[in-house]
Design a protein around this motif. Structure first.
Motif, mmCIF file in Angstrom:
data_model
loop_
_atom_site.group_PDB
_atom_site.id
_atom_site.type_symbol
_atom_site.label_atom_id
_atom_site.label_comp_id
_atom_site.label_asym_id
_atom_site.label_seq_id
_atom_site.Cartn_x
_atom_site.Cartn_y
_atom_site.Cartn_z
ATOM 1 N N ALA A 47 0.763 -1.200 0.032
ATOM 2 C CA ALA A 47 -0.085 0.020 -0.053
ATOM 3 C C ALA A 47 0.767 1.307 -0.101
ATOM 4 C CB ALA A 47 -0.899 0.150 1.224
ATOM 5 N N TRP A 48 2.404 1.200 0.180
ATOM 6 C CA TRP A 48 3.000 2.534 0.426
ATOM 7 C C TRP A 48 2.974 3.140 -1.072
ATOM 8 C CZ3 TRP A 48 3.073 3.509 5.034
ATOM 9 C CH2 TRP A 48 3.483 2.625 6.250
ATOM 10 N N THR A 49 2.951 2.506 -1.968
ATOM 11 C CA THR A 49 2.865 3.157 -3.254
ATOM 12 C C THR A 49 1.708 4.206 -3.391
ATOM 13 O OG1 THR A 49 2.301 1.377 -4.399
ATOM 14 C CG2 THR A 49 4.801 1.618 -4.292
ATOM 15 N N LEU A 50 0.734 3.646 -2.977
ATOM 16 C CA LEU A 50 -0.477 4.495 -2.994
ATOM 17 C C LEU A 50 -0.673 5.497 -1.916
ATOM 18 C CD1 LEU A 50 -2.620 1.214 -3.515
ATOM 19 C CD2 LEU A 50 -1.797 2.337 -5.037
ATOM 20 N N TRP A 51 0.034 5.071 -0.891
ATOM 21 C CA TRP A 51 -0.092 6.216 0.188
ATOM 22 C C TRP A 51 0.992 7.466 -0.034
ATOM 23 C CZ3 TRP A 51 2.418 7.192 5.110
ATOM 24 C CH2 TRP A 51 1.940 7.959 6.094
ATOM 25 N N THR A 52 0.444 8.683 -0.217
ATOM 26 C CA THR A 52 1.340 9.530 -0.958
ATOM 27 C C THR A 52 1.256 10.878 0.111
ATOM 28 O OG1 THR A 52 -0.456 10.590 -2.153
ATOM 29 C CG2 THR A 52 1.024 9.001 -3.308
ATOM 30 N N SER A 53 0.423 10.916 0.970
ATOM 31 C CA SER A 53 0.246 12.047 1.935
ATOM 32 C C SER A 53 0.521 11.673 3.202
ATOM 33 C CB SER A 53 -1.182 12.764 1.798
ATOM 34 O OG SER A 53 -1.339 13.778 2.672
ATOM 35 N N THR A 54 1.037 12.043 4.260
ATOM 36 C CA THR A 54 1.422 11.650 5.676
ATOM 37 C C THR A 54 -0.025 12.287 6.343
ATOM 38 O OG1 THR A 54 2.368 13.786 6.172
ATOM 39 C CG2 THR A 54 3.737 12.082 5.731
ATOM 40 N N GLN A 55 -0.947 12.935 5.683
ATOM 41 C CA GLN A 55 -2.176 13.259 6.444
ATOM 42 C C GLN A 55 -3.350 12.305 6.312
ATOM 43 O OE1 GLN A 55 -1.838 16.225 8.178
ATOM 44 N NE2 GLN A 55 0.072 16.374 7.667
ATOM 45 N N SER A 56 -3.001 11.489 5.320
ATOM 46 C CA SER A 56 -4.135 10.549 5.287
ATOM 47 C C SER A 56 -3.962 9.476 5.877
ATOM 48 C CB SER A 56 -4.183 10.206 3.586
ATOM 49 O OG SER A 56 -2.832 9.577 3.307
ATOM 50 N N TYR A 57 -4.582 8.169 5.872
ATOM 51 C CA TYR A 57 -4.315 6.869 6.572
ATOM 52 C C TYR A 57 -4.623 5.769 5.857
ATOM 53 C CZ TYR A 57 -9.464 7.260 6.347
ATOM 54 O OH TYR A 57 -10.751 7.352 5.880
ATOM 55 N N ILE A 58 -4.285 4.659 6.264
ATOM 56 C CA ILE A 58 -4.606 3.334 5.692
ATOM 57 C C ILE A 58 -5.570 2.520 6.544
ATOM 58 C CG2 ILE A 58 -3.363 1.072 5.185
ATOM 59 C CD1 ILE A 58 -0.501 2.465 4.920
ATOM 60 N N LEU A 59 -6.757 2.317 5.672
ATOM 61 C CA LEU A 59 -7.806 1.366 6.097
ATOM 62 C C LEU A 59 -7.629 0.061 5.924
ATOM 63 C CD1 LEU A 59 -10.653 2.071 7.371
ATOM 64 C CD2 LEU A 59 -11.445 1.799 4.960
ATOM 65 N N VAL A 60 -7.907 -0.717 7.023
ATOM 66 C CA VAL A 60 -7.376 -2.182 7.087
ATOM 67 C C VAL A 60 -8.591 -2.757 7.768
ATOM 68 C CG1 VAL A 60 -4.859 -2.007 7.184
ATOM 69 C CG2 VAL A 60 -6.083 -2.259 9.332
ATOM 70 N N GLN A 61 -8.887 -4.152 7.306
ATOM 71 C CA GLN A 61 -9.770 -4.819 7.723
ATOM 72 C C GLN A 61 -9.494 -6.224 8.387
ATOM 73 O OE1 GLN A 61 -13.103 -6.485 5.155
ATOM 74 N NE2 GLN A 61 -14.528 -6.144 6.932
ATOM 75 N N LEU A 62 -9.391 -6.523 9.624
ATOM 76 C CA LEU A 62 -8.961 -7.713 10.393
ATOM 77 C C LEU A 62 -9.514 -8.909 10.130
ATOM 78 C CD1 LEU A 62 -7.800 -5.802 13.649
ATOM 79 C CD2 LEU A 62 -6.781 -5.949 11.408
ATOM 80 N N GLY A 63 -8.923 -10.165 10.430
ATOM 81 C CA GLY A 63 -9.793 -11.388 10.282
ATOM 82 C C GLY A 63 -11.096 -11.586 11.013
ATOM 83 N N ASN A 64 -11.224 -10.844 12.230
ATOM 84 C CA ASN A 64 -12.308 -10.779 13.048
ATOM 85 C C ASN A 64 -13.425 -9.748 12.450
ATOM 86 O OD1 ASN A 64 -11.144 -8.519 13.894
ATOM 87 N ND2 ASN A 64 -11.191 -8.881 15.821
#
Length: 578
Positions: free
Chosen positions: A73-90
């Motif tokens: 996901a790092w190549t898609l994440w260009t701004s430090t003001q944004s976040y990375i959205l993740v979904q866990l196994g639960n």
């Protein structure tokens, strides 16, 4: 005495085979000094990072793009003001920010935009870093981010503090114990501490070992300038002394190359430190300088060294001690028997202010050292854009033509007449930068690089000029104290950026005023082009012109009797025959 000592080079050659061997062997280590000074550029780099997820990640979303792994996901994440959205196994959905993470209440809507309720949590589980460019740095090793970010920024100021102390301490000791002994000690220290840095187990030990590394690196760089100055004659002294800077610049370029090839910080540190090994293996062969030996009254050792230089340079009739030390020399003291060791007055930093002539000279020289480092440090923050490794390589490369111009100017115009215009020019460029509109980025970069070039000429020149302005008995101390002021400028300069909140051009205004003041005060310095190195305070004062009153620090010393001089000369002849 000084003029007689210069006869040594008239007899043996100003830059013969022996001096060339000594020169290249000693300045090779200056590459290592440049390496360690700039190593933190990649040691303490901070890659992209976010808080770690509190479980196994099954889906990742950045903007409108999705992936199954955060590493992708790092190549898609260009701004430090944004976040990375993740979904866990639960099924839980988390927003991963740099210094906190948020858990969404609605787990049915896995979309990037979200306006529902969520709960914030601290990064208790550590961080996830982008390892695509740097596999490991001290930042990723010890999590020097967020509340601990200031620790990463502290690494370079603490290193410069070590450089400051090392310049003064080893510069002073070199005048007392000899240049060779300090070069041995500091070069061994660079290798040992350089390797030790790679094996430090926590941040505190890392900073402590780097501090010691800074001290020995600074000590070597100060002493090697004095060393090569005292081994080359007037005809070669300018180019030989100035191009020590070129080897330092090569070290900067090596940092860029090794940083590109070794993305792991401890491998990178070991790779940089290994460059010191060839010198460590042969540094024990370096001799003491003839100037220091004669100043300390070690005439037998000096004659032996002169004979060795004569053999290397293919000179059939080397000069004798009696030719270098005339009956009027104030440095020659009376001795009895074969004892070569009589007390010689040791000097400290207060002697640089022993009278008005020397004090005025010291204040001016210190200001030039301070301004040069302050200016260059400020300009180094310019963002050139593009590849970081190429940028650092070019920063080192741009210094090389500056030193060539400095050498030509020093030989044709003189030291003072070259220093003054480039100091004034750097002040003018500061004014020009203040007039360029902020949206003219290219012009700002060009102007800043021009200023860096101008002050680079002045800064490279001041090393040799300082060595020529002071006598042998305090030459290393003078260069070391100047280097101390240089490092004070390096430590103070980063804080100057805060003044831009008062007025955006306040840093340029301050630097411009200091550069202009330095240039004006330099008018009062004596010209040293074509003049022999001085050995006593009285000779150093006379560079300003004849004075009626003798320096307070200069005391009459008994003259050595002719019988003892003849004995020393005979010993030297016997050594030469052997």
């Amino acid at each position: 005495m000084a003029r007689n000592l210069e006869l040594l080079f008239d007899s043996l050659g100003h830059f013969g085979r022996y001096q060339a061997w000594v020169y290249f062997a000693s300045v090779f280590q200056a590459i290592s000094c440049g390496i360690h000074y700039l190593a933190s550029v990649f040691l303490a780099v901070t890659p992209k990072f976010v808080c770690s997820a509190p479980g196994n990640v099954t889906s990742v979303l950045v903007g409108n793009s999705s992936t199954s792994r955060i590493e992708d996901a790092w190549t898609l994440w260009t701004s430090t003001q944004s976040y990375i959205l993740v979904q866990l196994g639960n099924g839980d959905i988390w927003e991963l920010n740099q210094c906190h993470r948020s858990k969404r209440e609605d787990i049915l809507e896995f979309t990037y935009a979200y306006s529902g309720n969520k709960t914030d949590f601290p990064c208790t589980g550590g961080f996830i870093y982008d390892h695509s460019k740097w596999q490991s740095t001290i930042v990723t090793e010890w999590d020097l981010v967020c509340q601990r970010e200031w620790l990463a920024k502290l690494t370079q100021p603490t290193f410069m503090l070590g450089v400051l102390l090392g310049a003064v301490i080893f510069g002073d000791i070199a005048d007392r114990m000899g240049r060779r002994n300090i070069m041995w000690f500091t070069s061994m220290g660079q290798f040992i501490f350089g390797i030790a840095v790679a094996f430090t187990f926590d941040y505190v030990s890392f900073v402590i070992v780097r501090f010691l590394l800074a001290m020995v690196s600074s000590g070597y760089l100060v002493v090697v300038f004095v060393y090569v100055t005292e081994y080359t004659g007037l005809k070669a002294r300018t180019w030989a002394s100035m191009h020590v800077h070129a080897f330092f610049a090569v070290g900067v370029m090596v940092v860029a190359l090794v940083g590109y090839l070794a993305p792991t910080w401890w491998v990178y540190q070991i790779g940089l430190s290994v460059t010191t090994l060839p010198f460590v293996l042969c540094c024990w062969m370096l001799p003491e300088t003839p100037f220091w030996l004669l100043t300390e009254g070690k005439f037998k050792e000096a004659q032996k060294l002169i004979n060795t230089m004569a053999r290397w340079n293919k000179v059939s009739t080397p000069c004798k001690i009696s030719q270098l030390c005339s009956a009027q020399d104030g440095l020659v003291s009376s001795r009895t028997g074969d004892n070569d060791h009589s007390p010689v007055k040791k000097h400290n930093i207060l002697d640089l202010f022993s009278n008005w002539h020397i004090a005025r000279r010291t204040i001016t020289v210190w200001l030039v050292w301070f301004t040069g480092s302050y200016y260059v440090f400020s300009l180094s923050s310019v963002n050139l854009g593009g590849n970081e490794y190429l940028n650092l390589f070019l920063i080192g490369a741009v210094e090389l033509p500056a030193y060539v111009i400095a050498c030509i100017g020093m030989e044709k115009l003189g030291r003072r007449n070259t220093l003054i215009p480039f100091l004034i020019l750097s002040a003018v460029i500061c004014g020009i930068v203040m007039l360029i509109p902020q949206d003219f980025n290219i012009l700002i970069i060009v102007a800043n690089m021009a200023g860096k070039f101008a002050i680079g000429v002045a800064f490279g020149l001041i090393y040799l000029y300082t060595a020529e302005l002071y006598p042998t008995v305090a030459r290393s101390l003078a260069v070391g104290s100047g280097s101390m002021m240089c490092r004070v400028g390096s430590v103070v300069a980063p804080f100057c950026v805060y003044l831009s909140s008062v007025w955006i051009f306040m840093p340029q205004l301050i630097v411009g005023i200091m550069a202009f003041l330095s240039g004006v005060l330099t008018l009062m310095l004596p010209e040293t082009l074509g003049k022999p190195l001085t050995n006593t305070w009285a000779e150093a004062v006379e560079l300003d012109g004849p004075v009626n009153k003798k320096s307070d620090s200069e005391k009459p010393v008994p003259v050595q009797d002719g019988a003892t001089m003849d004995k020393i000369e005979m010993q030297g002849q016997e050594t030469h025959m052997i």
